[in-house]
Design a protein around this motif. Sequence first.
Motif, mmCIF file in Angstrom:
data_model
loop_
_atom_site.group_PDB
_atom_site.id
_atom_site.type_symbol
_atom_site.label_atom_id
_atom_site.label_comp_id
_atom_site.label_asym_id
_atom_site.label_seq_id
_atom_site.Cartn_x
_atom_site.Cartn_y
_atom_site.Cartn_z
ATOM 1 N N ALA A 130 -14.373 3.507 3.885
ATOM 2 C CA ALA A 130 -15.680 3.406 3.218
ATOM 3 C C ALA A 130 -16.004 1.951 2.879
ATOM 4 C CB ALA A 130 -15.697 4.265 1.953
ATOM 5 N N PHE A 131 -15.004 1.226 2.369
ATOM 6 C CA PHE A 131 -15.243 -0.177 2.025
ATOM 7 C C PHE A 131 -15.539 -0.995 3.282
ATOM 8 C CE2 PHE A 131 -13.753 -4.484 0.736
ATOM 9 C CZ PHE A 131 -14.731 -4.711 -0.214
ATOM 10 N N GLY A 132 -14.815 -0.744 4.364
ATOM 11 C CA GLY A 132 -15.080 -1.435 5.622
ATOM 12 C C GLY A 132 -16.487 -1.150 6.132
ATOM 13 N N PHE A 133 -16.919 0.092 5.996
ATOM 14 C CA PHE A 133 -18.272 0.474 6.401
ATOM 15 C C PHE A 133 -19.315 -0.299 5.581
ATOM 16 C CE2 PHE A 133 -22.030 3.216 5.837
ATOM 17 C CZ PHE A 133 -22.400 3.393 7.158
ATOM 18 N N GLY A 176 -23.339 -4.391 5.044
ATOM 19 C CA GLY A 176 -23.839 -5.515 4.257
ATOM 20 C C GLY A 176 -23.868 -6.821 5.037
ATOM 21 N N ARG A 177 -23.406 -6.775 6.278
ATOM 22 C CA ARG A 177 -23.363 -7.921 7.188
ATOM 23 C C ARG A 177 -22.484 -9.067 6.670
ATOM 24 N NH1 ARG A 177 -26.630 -8.546 11.325
ATOM 25 N NH2 ARG A 177 -27.010 -10.728 10.891
ATOM 26 N N VAL A 178 -21.564 -8.770 5.777
ATOM 27 C CA VAL A 178 -20.710 -9.836 5.255
ATOM 28 C C VAL A 178 -19.531 -10.135 6.183
ATOM 29 C CG1 VAL A 178 -21.380 -9.474 2.854
ATOM 30 C CG2 VAL A 178 -19.394 -8.287 3.760
ATOM 31 N N LEU A 179 -19.374 -9.350 7.246
ATOM 32 C CA LEU A 179 -18.322 -9.622 8.226
ATOM 33 C C LEU A 179 -18.756 -10.662 9.245
ATOM 34 C CD1 LEU A 179 -17.181 -5.955 8.990
ATOM 35 C CD2 LEU A 179 -16.172 -7.570 7.387
ATOM 36 N N ARG A 180 -20.022 -10.986 9.253
ATOM 37 C CA ARG A 180 -20.580 -11.910 10.242
ATOM 38 C C ARG A 180 -20.153 -13.337 9.952
ATOM 39 N NH1 ARG A 180 -21.764 -9.014 14.260
ATOM 40 N NH2 ARG A 180 -22.794 -10.865 15.041
ATOM 41 N N TYR A 181 -19.761 -14.036 10.991
ATOM 42 C CA TYR A 181 -19.319 -15.428 10.848
ATOM 43 C C TYR A 181 -20.422 -16.303 10.258
ATOM 44 C CZ TYR A 181 -17.573 -20.048 11.959
ATOM 45 O OH TYR A 181 -17.166 -21.352 11.868
ATOM 46 N N ASP A 182 -21.669 -16.072 10.687
ATOM 47 C CA ASP A 182 -22.770 -16.890 10.176
ATOM 48 C C ASP A 182 -22.956 -16.690 8.674
ATOM 49 O OD1 ASP A 182 -23.674 -14.260 10.938
ATOM 50 O OD2 ASP A 182 -25.738 -14.937 10.687
ATOM 51 N N LYS A 183 -22.697 -15.494 8.175
ATOM 52 C CA LYS A 183 -22.788 -15.245 6.728
ATOM 53 C C LYS A 183 -21.642 -15.950 5.996
ATOM 54 C CE LYS A 183 -26.361 -12.486 6.724
ATOM 55 N NZ LYS A 183 -27.619 -12.915 6.142
ATOM 56 N N GLN A 184 -20.446 -15.914 6.591
ATOM 57 C CA GLN A 184 -19.296 -16.596 5.999
ATOM 58 C C GLN A 184 -19.558 -18.100 5.918
ATOM 59 O OE1 GLN A 184 -16.263 -15.168 4.956
ATOM 60 N NE2 GLN A 184 -17.152 -13.176 5.315
ATOM 61 N N LEU A 228 -11.002 -22.966 6.779
ATOM 62 C CA LEU A 228 -10.514 -23.269 8.126
ATOM 63 C C LEU A 228 -10.856 -22.168 9.120
ATOM 64 C CD1 LEU A 228 -6.975 -24.740 7.336
ATOM 65 C CD2 LEU A 228 -8.962 -25.975 8.239
ATOM 66 N N LEU A 229 -10.728 -20.929 8.707
ATOM 67 C CA LEU A 229 -10.913 -19.797 9.616
ATOM 68 C C LEU A 229 -12.358 -19.311 9.663
ATOM 69 C CD1 LEU A 229 -9.483 -17.726 11.473
ATOM 70 C CD2 LEU A 229 -9.187 -16.296 9.454
ATOM 71 N N GLY A 230 -13.020 -19.327 8.526
ATOM 72 C CA GLY A 230 -14.379 -18.785 8.478
ATOM 73 C C GLY A 230 -14.418 -17.320 8.096
ATOM 74 N N TYR A 231 -13.268 -16.761 7.754
ATOM 75 C CA TYR A 231 -13.177 -15.387 7.266
ATOM 76 C C TYR A 231 -12.238 -15.373 6.073
ATOM 77 C CZ TYR A 231 -14.799 -13.905 11.925
ATOM 78 O OH TYR A 231 -15.506 -13.721 13.079
ATOM 79 N N CYS A 232 -12.534 -14.523 5.097
ATOM 80 C CA CYS A 232 -11.564 -14.294 4.030
ATOM 81 C C CYS A 232 -10.683 -13.128 4.492
ATOM 82 C CB CYS A 232 -12.264 -14.029 2.702
ATOM 83 S SG CYS A 232 -13.105 -12.452 2.581
ATOM 84 N N PRO A 233 -9.607 -12.807 3.780
ATOM 85 C CA PRO A 233 -8.703 -11.756 4.274
ATOM 86 C C PRO A 233 -9.383 -10.416 4.571
ATOM 87 C CG PRO A 233 -7.645 -12.971 2.529
ATOM 88 C CD PRO A 233 -9.061 -13.472 2.584
ATOM 89 N N GLY A 234 -10.211 -9.936 3.660
ATOM 90 C CA GLY A 234 -10.867 -8.647 3.877
ATOM 91 C C GLY A 234 -11.831 -8.677 5.041
ATOM 92 N N THR A 235 -12.582 -9.737 5.152
ATOM 93 C CA THR A 235 -13.568 -9.806 6.231
ATOM 94 C C THR A 235 -12.906 -10.085 7.573
ATOM 95 O OG1 THR A 235 -14.064 -12.129 5.736
ATOM 96 C CG2 THR A 235 -15.481 -10.451 4.730
ATOM 97 N N GLY A 247 -11.935 -5.358 13.365
ATOM 98 C CA GLY A 247 -12.381 -3.987 13.629
ATOM 99 C C GLY A 247 -13.674 -3.938 14.433
ATOM 100 N N GLU A 248 -14.499 -4.975 14.294
ATOM 101 C CA GLU A 248 -15.737 -5.062 15.078
ATOM 102 C C GLU A 248 -15.494 -5.660 16.461
ATOM 103 O OE1 GLU A 248 -19.483 -5.449 12.061
ATOM 104 O OE2 GLU A 248 -18.605 -7.309 12.779
ATOM 105 N N GLY A 249 -14.256 -6.090 16.725
ATOM 106 C CA GLY A 249 -13.932 -6.623 18.046
ATOM 107 C C GLY A 249 -13.943 -8.135 18.139
ATOM 108 N N ARG A 250 -14.013 -8.825 17.027
ATOM 109 C CA ARG A 250 -13.978 -10.293 17.052
ATOM 110 C C ARG A 250 -12.526 -10.753 16.953
ATOM 111 N NH1 ARG A 250 -17.174 -10.573 12.736
ATOM 112 N NH2 ARG A 250 -18.878 -9.221 13.215
#
Length: 175
Positions: free
Chosen positions: A13-16, A21-29, A89-96, A102-105
Amino acid sequence: MKMLIYGLVTGIAFGFILQKGRVLRYDKQLGALLFKDMTIIKFMLTSVLVGMVGVYLLVDLELAKLSLKTTVLGGNILGGLIFGLGWGLLGYCPGTSAGALGEGRWDAIWGIFGMIAGAALYAEAFPLMKRTVLTWGNFGKISLPQLLGINHWLVIVVFIGGALLLFRFLEKKGL
């Protein structure tokens, strides 16, 4: 087994919610790191506020017990610096990073490897850190309402009010 199922369901549910919320997107990060897009900041702050209300509601209804962890500034500051460095450095936090994978990135796999390596390094360094960093600024098991000597709902209302003002400000600025 029941707890594992609850964990799996809430994790999905949290992943969904992260994905919607589009917070998994690199551009948002990247936008959050550059203070140009506050979507992630608003998402995280909303999560904290919902968590505050939910936890204290459950405690007040005697459906849960509050178990405070020790407040240690040394560990929090060092951990925050390492977290921020990895995120920058990565552009993602651990959760994202897990959600992005999971989205294939596949670039997010480095964040997951970093989490595993960091956990192993922490486990190895813990005996030394327990005698050093984890003693710096040790305030014991305190909460903000306890520190101020006021009811927790007053603190929650103030935080919600402050967040709403911040959200309004960010929306006016187009962030």
